[in-house]
Design a protein around this motif. Structure first.
Motif, mmCIF file in Angstrom:
data_model
loop_
_atom_site.group_PDB
_atom_site.id
_atom_site.type_symbol
_atom_site.label_atom_id
_atom_site.label_comp_id
_atom_site.label_asym_id
_atom_site.label_seq_id
_atom_site.Cartn_x
_atom_site.Cartn_y
_atom_site.Cartn_z
ATOM 1 N N ASN A 1 0.779 -1.113 0.046
ATOM 2 C CA ASN A 1 -0.116 0.009 -0.137
ATOM 3 C C ASN A 1 0.727 1.233 -0.005
ATOM 4 O O ASN A 1 0.561 2.307 0.647
ATOM 5 C CB ASN A 1 -1.013 0.081 1.320
ATOM 6 C CG ASN A 1 -1.977 1.188 1.093
ATOM 7 O OD1 ASN A 1 -2.310 1.917 2.088
ATOM 8 N ND2 ASN A 1 -2.624 1.283 0.120
ATOM 9 N N SER A 2 1.773 1.244 -0.894
ATOM 10 C CA SER A 2 2.830 2.462 -1.024
ATOM 11 C C SER A 2 2.763 3.165 -2.271
ATOM 12 O O SER A 2 3.084 4.447 -2.533
ATOM 13 C CB SER A 2 4.016 2.087 -0.424
ATOM 14 O OG SER A 2 4.764 1.222 -1.479
ATOM 15 N N TYR B 1 -10.677 3.754 -1.384
ATOM 16 C CA TYR B 1 -9.938 3.553 -0.449
ATOM 17 C C TYR B 1 -8.840 2.412 -0.978
ATOM 18 O O TYR B 1 -8.846 2.060 -1.921
ATOM 19 C CB TYR B 1 -10.471 3.005 0.800
ATOM 20 C CG TYR B 1 -11.773 3.740 1.145
ATOM 21 C CD1 TYR B 1 -11.562 4.795 2.160
ATOM 22 C CD2 TYR B 1 -13.041 3.357 0.939
ATOM 23 C CE1 TYR B 1 -13.022 5.338 2.913
ATOM 24 C CE2 TYR B 1 -14.258 3.973 1.199
ATOM 25 C CZ TYR B 1 -13.848 5.002 2.097
ATOM 26 O OH TYR B 1 -15.303 5.612 2.405
ATOM 27 N N ALA C 1 -5.286 -0.185 0.774
ATOM 28 C CA ALA C 1 -5.012 -0.914 1.853
ATOM 29 C C ALA C 1 -4.167 -1.985 1.453
ATOM 30 O O ALA C 1 -4.036 -2.062 0.524
ATOM 31 C CB ALA C 1 -5.870 -1.278 2.944
ATOM 32 N N PRO D 1 1.612 -3.084 5.076
ATOM 33 C CA PRO D 1 1.891 -1.645 4.642
ATOM 34 C C PRO D 1 3.113 -0.944 4.942
ATOM 35 O O PRO D 1 3.786 -1.459 6.089
ATOM 36 C CB PRO D 1 0.763 -0.814 5.402
ATOM 37 C CG PRO D 1 0.286 -1.625 6.309
ATOM 38 C CD PRO D 1 0.393 -3.059 5.817
ATOM 39 N N ARG E 1 -1.524 8.342 2.882
ATOM 40 C CA ARG E 1 -0.680 7.357 3.844
ATOM 41 C C ARG E 1 -0.920 5.917 3.598
ATOM 42 O O ARG E 1 -2.031 5.738 3.027
ATOM 43 C CB ARG E 1 -1.242 8.005 5.256
ATOM 44 C CG ARG E 1 -2.755 7.503 5.584
ATOM 45 C CD ARG E 1 -2.872 7.923 7.016
ATOM 46 N NE ARG E 1 -4.395 7.443 7.375
ATOM 47 C CZ ARG E 1 -4.848 6.287 7.741
ATOM 48 N NH1 ARG E 1 -3.763 5.545 8.159
ATOM 49 N NH2 ARG E 1 -5.864 5.980 7.900
ATOM 50 N N THR E 2 -0.165 5.293 3.971
ATOM 51 C CA THR E 2 -0.210 3.565 3.706
ATOM 52 C C THR E 2 -1.312 3.305 5.060
ATOM 53 O O THR E 2 -1.166 3.826 5.903
ATOM 54 C CB THR E 2 1.079 3.008 3.785
ATOM 55 O OG1 THR E 2 1.645 3.306 5.138
ATOM 56 C CG2 THR E 2 1.792 3.623 2.702
ATOM 57 N N LYS E 3 -2.021 2.304 4.703
ATOM 58 C CA LYS E 3 -2.977 1.986 5.560
ATOM 59 C C LYS E 3 -2.859 0.376 5.487
ATOM 60 O O LYS E 3 -2.965 -0.294 4.379
ATOM 61 C CB LYS E 3 -4.555 2.102 5.280
ATOM 62 C CG LYS E 3 -4.428 3.959 5.251
ATOM 63 C CD LYS E 3 -5.862 4.286 4.809
ATOM 64 C CE LYS E 3 -5.999 4.218 3.271
ATOM 65 N NZ LYS E 3 -5.058 5.104 2.357
ATOM 66 N N SER E 4 -3.212 -0.363 6.740
ATOM 67 C CA SER E 4 -3.548 -1.922 6.939
ATOM 68 C C SER E 4 -4.601 -2.062 6.486
ATOM 69 O O SER E 4 -5.830 -1.386 6.779
ATOM 70 C CB SER E 4 -3.255 -2.063 8.203
ATOM 71 O OG SER E 4 -3.783 -3.537 8.441
ATOM 72 N N TRP E 5 -5.057 -3.159 5.987
ATOM 73 C CA TRP E 5 -6.194 -3.508 5.620
ATOM 74 C C TRP E 5 -7.066 -3.969 6.784
ATOM 75 O O TRP E 5 -8.241 -4.081 6.695
ATOM 76 C CB TRP E 5 -6.275 -4.671 4.613
ATOM 77 C CG TRP E 5 -5.582 -5.868 4.881
ATOM 78 C CD1 TRP E 5 -5.503 -6.662 5.960
ATOM 79 C CD2 TRP E 5 -5.371 -7.111 3.937
ATOM 80 N NE1 TRP E 5 -5.165 -7.703 6.122
ATOM 81 C CE2 TRP E 5 -4.898 -8.096 4.520
ATOM 82 C CE3 TRP E 5 -5.514 -7.080 2.407
ATOM 83 C CZ2 TRP E 5 -4.524 -9.451 3.859
ATOM 84 C CZ3 TRP E 5 -4.818 -8.311 1.878
ATOM 85 C CH2 TRP E 5 -4.393 -9.290 2.702
ATOM 86 N N GLU F 1 -7.855 -1.819 8.998
ATOM 87 C CA GLU F 1 -8.938 -0.625 9.288
ATOM 88 C C GLU F 1 -10.014 -0.933 8.616
ATOM 89 O O GLU F 1 -11.017 -0.188 9.095
ATOM 90 C CB GLU F 1 -8.107 0.540 8.530
ATOM 91 C CG GLU F 1 -6.745 0.788 9.470
ATOM 92 C CD GLU F 1 -6.365 2.387 8.843
ATOM 93 O OE1 GLU F 1 -7.230 3.092 8.547
ATOM 94 O OE2 GLU F 1 -5.160 2.533 8.696
#
Length: 70
Positions: A11-12, A33, A35, A39, A62-66, A68
């Motif tokens: 996710n970058s 969105y 993710a 990440p 921003r990078t996010k974890s799935w 979330e």
């Protein structure tokens, strides 16, 4: 409005770009969105440069974890 979640590993880069482009081009028809499963610490500089050069707005990418979105 359709909601779309782009998933990848870090996710970058690609998924962050896809999120920004769909939110821009979807013009309220889509809410995108992104993710990742693992990440990275930050959005890749190439992705930020592409968004800037394309004049695609994205507030504080921003990078996010799935996690979330689970």
């Amino acid at each position: 409005m359709f909601k779309v979640l782009f998933l990848c590993t870090g996710n970058s880069k690609r998924s962050v770009i896809a999120e920004a482009f769909l939110n821009h081009w979807g013009k309220g028809r889509f809410k995108a969105y992104s993710a990742g499963s693992h990440p990275k610490d930050a959005v890749h500089p190439d992705a930020l440069a592409l968004l800037e050069n394309s004049k695609i707005p994205m507030a504080a990418p921003r990078t996010k974890s799935w996690d979330e979105f689970a």
